[in-house]
Write an enzyme that holds these catalytic residues in place. Sequence first.
Site, PDB file in Angstrom:
ATOM      1  N   LYS A 208       1.030  -1.221   0.005  1.00 45.93           N
ATOM      2  CA  LYS A 208      -0.052  -0.074  -0.001  1.00 45.93           C
ATOM      3  C   LYS A 208       0.850   1.198   0.008  1.00 45.93           C
ATOM      4  CE  LYS A 208      -4.349  -1.697   1.386  1.00 45.93           C
ATOM      5  NZ  LYS A 208      -5.524  -2.216   2.220  1.00 45.93           N
ATOM      6  N   ARG A 248      -3.388 -10.394   4.492  1.00 41.03           N
ATOM      7  CA  ARG A 248      -3.681 -10.249   3.104  1.00 41.03           C
ATOM      8  C   ARG A 248      -2.676  -9.606   2.264  1.00 41.03           C
ATOM      9  NH1 ARG A 248      -6.134  -6.645  -0.349  1.00 41.03           N
ATOM     10  NH2 ARG A 248      -7.681  -7.585  -1.812  1.00 41.03           N
TER      11      ARG A 248
HETATM   12  N1  PMM Z   1      -7.717  -3.450   0.657  1.00 40.83           N
HETATM   13  C1  PMM Z   1      -8.144  -3.549  -0.659  1.00 40.83           C
HETATM   14  C2  PMM Z   1      -8.709  -4.632  -1.053  1.00 40.83           C
HETATM   15  N2  PMM Z   1      -9.462  -5.487  -0.248  1.00 40.83           N
HETATM   16  N3  PMM Z   1      -9.825  -6.301   1.899  1.00 40.83           N
HETATM   17  C3  PMM Z   1      -9.595  -6.236   3.241  1.00 40.83           C
HETATM   18  N4  PMM Z   1     -10.284  -6.854   4.120  1.00 40.83           N
HETATM   19  N5  PMM Z   1      -8.880  -5.273   3.734  1.00 40.83           N
HETATM   20  C4  PMM Z   1      -8.026  -4.247   2.827  1.00 40.83           C
HETATM   21  O1  PMM Z   1      -7.228  -3.497   3.558  1.00 40.83           O
HETATM   22  C5  PMM Z   1      -8.437  -4.296   1.426  1.00 40.83           C
HETATM   23  C6  PMM Z   1      -9.076  -5.171   1.013  1.00 40.83           C
HETATM   24  C7  PMM Z   1      -7.088  -2.788  -1.666  1.00 40.83           C
HETATM   25  O2  PMM Z   1      -5.956  -3.482  -1.793  1.00 40.83           O
HETATM   26  P1  PMM Z   1      -5.497  -4.128  -3.184  1.00 40.83           P
HETATM   27  O3  PMM Z   1      -5.835  -3.139  -4.162  1.00 40.83           O
HETATM   28  O4  PMM Z   1      -3.938  -4.281  -2.880  1.00 40.83           O
HETATM   29  O5  PMM Z   1      -6.273  -5.374  -3.372  1.00 40.83           O
END
Ligand code: PMM
Length: 278
Positions: A208, A248
């Site tokens: 991020k 994640r």
């Molecule tokens: N961030 C993204 C997408 N899904 N789900 C959860 N539970 N927590 C998060 O912080 C989150 C998510 C956006 O990040 P990406 O573009 O790297 O998927």
Amino acid sequence: MGILNITVDSFSDGGRHLAFDDAVAHARRMVADGADIVDVGGESTRPGAIRVAESDEMQRVVPLVRALRADGVPVSVDTMRASVAAGALAEGATIVNDVSGGLADPDMLRVVAEHGAPVILMHWVSPDDYHAGAGGRSDYGGDVVGSVRDHLARRADAALAAGIAAEDIVLDPGLGFAKDSDDNWALLRDIDQLLDLGFPVLVAASRKRFIGALLADQDGSPREVSGRDAATAAVTSIAAAAGAWGVRVHDVVPSADAVRVAAAWSAGRAGRARLAGE
Ligand code: PMM
């Protein structure tokens, strides 16, 4: 949790089949690399992203969940739509990951409860609730941790009221969502305050912007996305040692290793406490 984002481009016309096969192969690789679950998302949840049509999100997500489950890959579905969650659960998805914490779709918590599924509830500031904070940051009244904790406690209460079992609720501070770097680091530093709510906590820091900002070069240019995985793994090790339920991440191997380091480290500490008669 390995991230499998299916972007608009990857499913554009001619490349559809190829992209589908690539997605399945990538998911398999993440499991081989140590992911316990693959998080399938068909809509960018970045703040300000244009929403994908419901039918498009369905078409991207549901067949992929079906293929992954047929392969034995455990799947969570990253969606704010109850219909997509229902479609994915019907195909065997194990967890619903809702970045809106059940706020974007009034049917979401009911659908999750009806399926008896676990849910990840993320801290989310709806577009209507931004308080004109700079750069998309929301105003947390000087206490981002307390504000996020209280919000998540309310979302957990809503999930319980909808009939979701307490042991099926996971909370997530929503790093980078309407938060600046200081907010994100405060939430990580004070993760105990979120854990004190009594639910498992998911940490999603991978690649991020605040990681890029931390690693900025001397000119202040953020580290490019591809150079953020080592720092992501460092976050993983500290989060795991602090008691996070999961992380994640995009790049699974370093974080899977970091989780093992944290487990060994914590086991060592527990052993020492035992020897000291604590
Ligand atoms: N961030 C993204 C997408 N899904 N789900 C959860 N539970 N927590 C998060 O912080 C989150 C998510 C956006 O990040 P990406 O573009 O790297 O998927």
